[in-house]
Design a protein around this motif. Structure first.
Motif, PDB file in Angstrom:
ATOM      1  N   MET A   1      -2.271   4.787  -5.653  1.00 37.96           N
ATOM      2  CA  MET A   1      -3.165   5.309  -6.841  1.00 37.96           C
ATOM      3  C   MET A   1      -1.936   4.928  -8.015  1.00 37.96           C
ATOM      4  SD  MET A   1      -5.456   8.351  -7.963  1.00 37.96           S
ATOM      5  CE  MET A   1      -6.023   8.606  -9.517  1.00 37.96           C
ATOM      6  N   GLU A   2      -0.796   5.410  -7.657  1.00 39.19           N
ATOM      7  CA  GLU A   2       0.170   4.951  -8.865  1.00 39.19           C
ATOM      8  C   GLU A   2       0.135   3.486  -9.162  1.00 39.19           C
ATOM      9  OE1 GLU A   2       1.936   6.880 -10.924  1.00 39.19           O
ATOM     10  OE2 GLU A   2       2.970   5.253 -11.661  1.00 39.19           O
TER      11      GLU A   2
ATOM     12  N   LEU B   1      -2.909   2.316 -10.894  1.00 34.70           N
ATOM     13  CA  LEU B   1      -3.227   2.803 -12.370  1.00 34.70           C
ATOM     14  C   LEU B   1      -2.094   2.181 -13.215  1.00 34.70           C
ATOM     15  CD1 LEU B   1      -3.138   6.766 -11.897  1.00 34.70           C
ATOM     16  CD2 LEU B   1      -5.164   5.599 -12.872  1.00 34.70           C
ATOM     17  N   ALA B   2      -0.898   1.932 -12.680  1.00 34.19           N
ATOM     18  CA  ALA B   2       0.058   1.365 -13.387  1.00 34.19           C
ATOM     19  C   ALA B   2      -0.354  -0.009 -13.823  1.00 34.19           C
ATOM     20  CB  ALA B   2       1.382   1.168 -12.660  1.00 34.19           C
TER      21      ALA B   2
ATOM     22  N   GLU C   1      -3.038  -0.015 -16.352  1.00 33.82           N
ATOM     23  CA  GLU C   1      -2.321   0.360 -17.967  1.00 33.82           C
ATOM     24  C   GLU C   1      -1.684  -0.810 -18.493  1.00 33.82           C
ATOM     25  OE1 GLU C   1       0.750   3.525 -17.224  1.00 33.82           O
ATOM     26  OE2 GLU C   1      -0.974   5.010 -16.663  1.00 33.82           O
TER      27      GLU C   1
END
Ligand code: ZN
Ligand code: ZN
Ligand code: ZN
Ligand code: ZN
Lengths: 446, 386
Positions: free
Chosen positions: A323-324, A327-328, A331
């Motif tokens: 997930m990180e 998301l990164a 972003e």
């Protein structure tokens, strides 16, 4: 020091410190108050109606054993007039269910309730052992989880039962509320806080259809610790093994947090549940008037089931790491001016219809008193039915049917399991360490 | 601790200017000192759009309040805004707004409050702004017309003749747990800041909360039973307290601000209040641990490895919608959040405990929301909190 008298009856000697509020009670008063609260939950939410046939999901564990015992007691004491039966699911993992199924069988005798045990082979044509043989140990957890989610509904449908009760307790709900905040899944947060969930397909005229099954959680406000105490003091016969497999990273992390919160403020578990109910009403697209407590209930298909028979091959922390990463990336893309939409499902590989989560930072420009919210509401999440089995699904074909098709075609692997595996092993390992550290953030008890 | 100091970083070139060598990695990007400082400033100033020079009339200076706690975030924000105002002035000859820096003096209250001497230090370093300090207990004087706040006080201390400086300790001592005390102190501080902002004719308040802090707040308020109030508590714009709230640092992580404090020139660390070691250790025993402490610890570890998950929590809670309220919607007497459907107190819902208490009239008339009732239970008047 003289013995402390019970805070309720003021006569007997207090022997139990009640986990929920630390009040000191005698054994009889504790049992009384525990049962009365569940009766209150049942009546206040109008969970049952006279003449109803209700299947209790029975695993032989403490939650479902206490549920069976309490419901039997209350049904007799308050004359609910409901017919209670036990329904057990056998995943077909050699040795895994043997002891717990024996426990369930004894319970059935002790409580004089009919028991049905249904195997994955009867429900899906495959036992988990056969699935593992086919797909290998890696990723079989996906199958188990997906199959388990539907198993009770499918089983109930076979028995012609329209209502299934499960042993989800307050700790489970609180954990799920925090977990869904952590992974940004508001639709699921809102669903899991409802005490009643159902698959709303009134259209189906087939009485055997498992799309009309109502699910409820009478132990929703009962603390896990009190469930254990109750089982102990009533000398209930249950099968106590902790699930030896670590929960997925988000859940594990939320669970540790809940335990710590309970230590700091005993009411915190209940308070998180309350917050979850209140927040459910504020989730875009939710029905304001009903929130988490509507008797018609939220769709059930996406409901969480904790624990899994086998999670070999699951990378601890992989879920968070994935997930990180997602998301990164988004972003970055957003910063570069690209419009990105991402679904939580794409990230966790689990929540197949959690709705889209626009990553664009939408500013709350209007939060004024007079502003009507309605205009800003995104359309309601579309929940359809699986074209094959009729189960509630956001996809044309539900996840179980997709998996089954893969199995039946003799295909060893399925794209669905991607979510569990981190891209590269080194990364996954460091993430695993990181999340196990998260889980170990513990404070000293006094 | 600051940022991610990756081994071998010295050999890397800054991804942005492609000239200097990188000193830290920010969200996968190796950056040099200058580019990092620029990154922090840009993120913050982007959130200050409405306070541009062209949005302010030349004859009427707009005033905004900046509460300073001397934590890493509020000190960073002061430095960033000071720099921003200087830039505005040199470019246009005037500024888009004026800053009023407010320090709430909580000496003798809570754990290891910052020393007032830091305020003089700040004044020296950033002399262009207005500075003011007010003791926390004056909240009882400032809200004197709002008697509902006074009604929550234990009976002995609501006595009007009792000076406010004595009311506060009576209230705090009546609370049963460290969590409750920390909760009440934070709420009173917010209300005091709001009242002071209105009194000083400021049009808004600039809070220093970082992404990490807002994520902590999201989970902490959820854990305290105030999930209903989240949309009011973390969004930019008109707040439930009748004044605009702004969070210019909402896109920056705590660890980034920690790095910024060091890298600012000169360093901002002399202005930062570090809670004493003993206070920190004390907080690790469960008797003194607060829910806020737990969330701080928790997100410190999440932030280290999963920074985007931290921002996603804030984004997620930011999506919760405010329930439409009107002037007749009742507010909680303590936290002042709007409480719809008269859902005051901890009784009268599904999770009711059978503690033999009917939703008591006193509970309702005290007008505390669910979360505030947990912190100030009805017994507190006779010092018998649960
Ligand atoms: Zn008793
Ligand atoms: Zn299907
Ligand atoms: Zn550079
Ligand atoms: Zn309140």
């Amino acid at each position: 020091m003289p013995p402390t008298p019970c805070a309720l009856c003021k006569t007997n000697r207090a022997l139990i410190v009640r986990p929920k509020d630390h009040s000191k009670l005698c054994k009889a008063c504790f049992i009384q108050v525990f049962e009365t609260e569940i009766h209150h939950t049942i009546t206040a939410n109008k969970l049952f109606h006279r003449g109803e046939k209700i299947a209790m999901g029975a695993s032989g564990g403490k939650d479902s054993t206490v549920l069976a015992s309490v419901l039997k007691t209350l049904n007799e004491r308050h004359d609910y007039g409901v017919e209670l039966i036990l329904l057990s699911i056998d995943e077909g993992i050699k040795g895994y269910r043997d002891d717990s199924l024996e426990t369930v069988k004894r319970n059935a005798q002790q409580y004089k309730m009919p028991l049905t045990i249904l195997g994955y082979d009867e429900l899906y044509g495959w036992t988990m052992d056969q699935v593992v043989e086919q797909v290998g140990k890696k990723g079989n957890c996906t199958y188990c989880g997906v199959f388990r989610r539907q198993a009770l509904d499918r089983g109930a449908a076979r028995l012609g039962v329209k209502h299934v009760v499960t042993g989800h307790n307050a700790d489970d709900i609180a954990e799920t509320v925090l977990m869904n905040l952590l992974r940004g899944d508001l639709p699921r947060l809102s669903r899991t806080t409802s005490i009643v969930t159902s698959t709303p397909s009134a259209a189906s005229s087939d009485p055997k259809s498992h799309t009309n099954i109502k699910r409820s959680k009478p132990l929703k406000y009962a603390y896990e610790k009190e469930i254990v105490l109750y089982a102990h003091h009533k000398s209930l016969d249950y099968f106590s093994t902790e699930c030896i497999y670590s929960p997925e990273a988000f859940r594990g992390s939320a669970r540790a947090l809940i335990k710590n919160l309970e230590r700091v403020r005993p009411s915190a578990i209940l308070d998180v549940v309350r917050s979850g109910e209140d927040m459910a009403k504020l989730v875009p697209g939710s029905d304001d008037s009903c929130g988490g407590n509507c008797a018609n209930g939220a769709p059930a298909a996406e409901e969480e089931e904790g624990g899994c028979g086998s999670s070999n091959g699951r990378t601890a922390g992989g879920e968070m790491a994935n997930m990180e990463q997602q998301l990164a990336q988004n972003e970055l893309a957003t910063e570069n001016g690209l419009e990105v939409e991402i679904t939580a499902g794409a990230i966790s590989g689990q929540s197949h219809s959690s709705g889209t989560t626009p990553l664009r930072n939408r500013e709350k420009k209007t939060k004024n008193k007079s502003e009507a919210v309605a205009s800003r509401k995104p359309p309601k999440q579309v929940m359809g039915k699986c074209s094959r089995c009729g189960y509630l699904s956001s996809q044309e074909v539900c996840k179980a049917c997709v998996l089954l098709e893969g199995l039946n075609k003799n295909r060893p692997k399925n794209a669905i399991q991607v979510g569990y595996e981190a891209q590269d092993t080194d990364n996954a390992d460091s993430m695993a360490t990181a999340t196990s550290r998260l889980r170990n953030v513990q404070i000293q008890a006094d | 601790m600051p940022g991610k100091h990756v081994s071998g970083i010295a050999e890397q070139t800054c991804r942005r200017c492609k000239e200097n060598s990188a000193v830290l990695v920010v969200r996968t990007e190796p950056l040099c000192r200058d580019c990092f400082v620029k990154y922090v400033h840009t993120k913050a100033i982007k959130r200050m759009e409405s306070f541009r020079v062209r949005n302010s009339a030349p004859d009427q200076q707009r005033k905004i309040l900046l509460p300073i706690s001397f934590g890493v975030s509020s000190v960073s924000l002061l430095n960033i805004l000071d720099h921003h105002l200087k830039t505005q002035k040199s470019k246009t000859g005037r500024t888009g707004f004026a800053l009023v820096v407010l320090f709430v003096d909580a000496t003798g209250v809570g754990r290891s409050p910052p020393d007032k001497a830091l305020l003089d230090l700040a004044k020296e370093r950033f002399p262009e702004h207005e500075y003011t300090s007010i003791p926390l207990h004056e909240v009882f004087d400032l809200v004197s017309e709002d008697t509902s706040l006074l009604e929550i006080l234990p009976t002995i201390s609501s006595n009007k003749s009792l000076p406010s400086s004595e009311r506060l300790p009576v209230l705090l001592n009546s609370l049963a747990s460290a969590t409750a005390r920390a909760d009440v102190i934070t709420i009173l501080r917010t209300r005091l800041i709001v009242e002071q902002a209105k009194k000083l004719e400021c049009e808004g308040i600039l809070w220093g909360d970082s992404t990490t802090k807002l994520a902590e707040k999201t989970l902490a308020e959820t854990a305290k039973g105030r999930g209903f109030s989240l949309p009011w508590q973390i969004a930019d714009g008109e707040s439930h307290l009748g004044i605009a709230f702004n969070y210019p640092l909402r896109d920056l992580l705590k660890k980034e601000l920690v790095a910024y404090v060091d890298m600012a020139d000169p360093s901002l660390s002399p202005l930062v209040h570090e809670p004493s070691k003993t206070a920190n250790q004390l907080s690790m025993s469960s008797k003194n641990t607060t829910i806020d402490d737990l969330m701080t610890q928790y997100f410190e570890s999440v932030e280290a490895n999963f920074p985007s998950i931290v921002s996603n929590v804030v984004r997620t809670s930011g999506k919760l919608e405010v329930t439409p309220i009107s002037t007749s919607t009742p507010h909680c007497s303590l936290c002042s959040n709007p409480v719809t459907d008269g859902r005051f107190g901890i009784h009268g819902w599904g999770g009711d405990q059978e503690d033999g208490l009917v939703p008591s009239l006193t509970e309702r008339s005290k007008g505390l929301c669910y979360g505030c009732t947990r912190s100030i239970p009805r017994q507190s008047a006779n010092g018998d909190g649960a």
